[in-house]
Design a protein around this motif. Structure first.
Motif, PDB file in Angstrom:
ATOM      1  N   UNK A 266       0.853  -1.195   0.000  1.00 15.83           N
ATOM      2  CA  UNK A 266       0.000   0.000   0.000  1.00 15.83           C
ATOM      3  C   UNK A 266       0.890   1.247   0.000  1.00 15.83           C
ATOM      4  N   UNK A 267       0.678   2.091  -1.005  1.00 14.71           N
ATOM      5  CA  UNK A 267       1.495   3.304  -1.144  1.00 14.71           C
ATOM      6  C   UNK A 267       0.655   4.569  -1.308  1.00 14.71           C
ATOM      7  N   UNK A 268      -0.694   4.441  -1.215  1.00 13.12           N
ATOM      8  CA  UNK A 268      -1.517   5.644  -1.436  1.00 13.12           C
ATOM      9  C   UNK A 268      -2.779   5.597  -0.577  1.00 13.12           C
ATOM     10  N   UNK A 269      -3.387   6.772  -0.405  1.00 14.34           N
ATOM     11  CA  UNK A 269      -4.637   6.859   0.346  1.00 14.34           C
ATOM     12  C   UNK A 269      -5.731   6.091  -0.393  1.00 14.34           C
ATOM     13  N   UNK A 270      -5.746   6.213  -1.727  1.00 13.93           N
ATOM     14  CA  UNK A 270      -6.763   5.515  -2.533  1.00 13.93           C
ATOM     15  C   UNK A 270      -6.744   4.017  -2.280  1.00 13.93           C
ATOM     16  N   UNK A 271      -5.558   3.430  -2.288  1.00 14.71           N
ATOM     17  CA  UNK A 271      -5.454   1.982  -2.028  1.00 14.71           C
ATOM     18  C   UNK A 271      -5.965   1.665  -0.625  1.00 14.71           C
ATOM     19  N   UNK A 272      -5.642   2.533   0.320  1.00 14.12           N
ATOM     20  CA  UNK A 272      -6.041   2.254   1.711  1.00 14.12           C
ATOM     21  C   UNK A 272      -7.561   2.320   1.877  1.00 14.12           C
ATOM     22  N   UNK A 273      -8.213   3.224   1.151  1.00 10.96           N
ATOM     23  CA  UNK A 273      -9.677   3.343   1.269  1.00 10.96           C
ATOM     24  C   UNK A 273     -10.355   2.118   0.638  1.00 10.96           C
TER      25      UNK A 273
END
Ligand code: E4P
Length: 222
Positions: free
Chosen positions: A115-122
């Motif tokens: 995971x490298x971004x906020x989008x992936x985390x959401x």
């Protein structure tokens, strides 16, 4: 704050356990490749050994090497069946997120990795990932601020009451650990040498040397 060890090495796992800070294990295909395990069955037995060492209710993330949805499901199911402590580690890709949702609906724990971004985390949280692993060090390596990303993910998860827990991964130094701790991150996963570095302080070493010298000057040890 939970301290997970990022390793597949049994000696390191036993050492962390004996120091009292072992809350869980994360592995990845690179870490597994360092353990001289040459067959699938040997790797599966290795995961079982890790689960037995760390004890009850402590998670062991075992990563799939499949990249296609159906293959991830098959491999993940097999990994999950090895031991109740196993958490299926799945990359933050389109097939990965779909697989996380599949496992979530069947009560299988997952750790969304890379995971490298906020989008992936959401998307991982919406799919029902039990954990996500944002990689701090690899972001820092390319001049992005890993700590800032993890703080932003934590803020969003708290605001929307997502239940996915954050494991700060790709830890490179003790500052990463301290910053995550101040930001109330659920867990960090780190190589053992960085945990050891938390103990480094010149005044401790200097003080210890002086105590022993003073003692030996006056007291006969024989
Ligand atoms: C996370 O779960 C990974 O196993 C790991 O933290 C990656 O760290 P690295 O960037 O040091 O390889």
């Amino acid at each position: 704050m939970k301290f997970f060890l990022d390793t597949a090495n049994l000696r390191e796992i036993n050492e962390a356990k004996s120091m009292g800070f072992l809350d869980g294990i994360t592995t990845n295909p690179t870490l597994i490749s360092k353990e001289n395990l040459f067959h699938k069955e040997e790797i599966e037995n290795h995961y079982i050994s890790i689960c037995k060492i760390i004890g009850n209710n402590k998670s062991v993330s075992a990563e799939v090497i499949s990249t296609k949805y159906e293959d991830i499901l098959k491999e993940g199911m097999k990994l999950s069946s090895l031991h109740k402590n196993i958490v299926v580690k799945i990359p933050a890709t389109r097939d990965g997120i779909k697989s996380i949702n599949f496992f979530h609906e069947r009560g299988v724990s997952t750790n969304c990795t890379l995971v490298f971004s906020i989008g992936q985390s959401i998307l991982a949280a919406k799919a029902g990932a039990t954990y996500i692993s944002p990689f701090l060090g690899r972001l820092d390596d390319i001049s992005y601020n890993g700590i800032k990303l993890i703080q932003e993910i934590k803020y969003i998860y708290d605001e929307y009451n997502f239940h996915t827990k954050i494991i700060a991964a790709s830890i490179r130094n003790s500052i990463h650990i301290l910053e995550c701790s101040k930001s109330r991150i659920f867990a960090i996963t780190s190589p053992i040498n960085i945990y050891y570095s938390l103990l480094n302080h010149p005044l401790t070493n200097k003080g210890l040397k002086k105590f022993i010298e003073d003692y030996k000057k006056k007291i006969n040890l024989t």
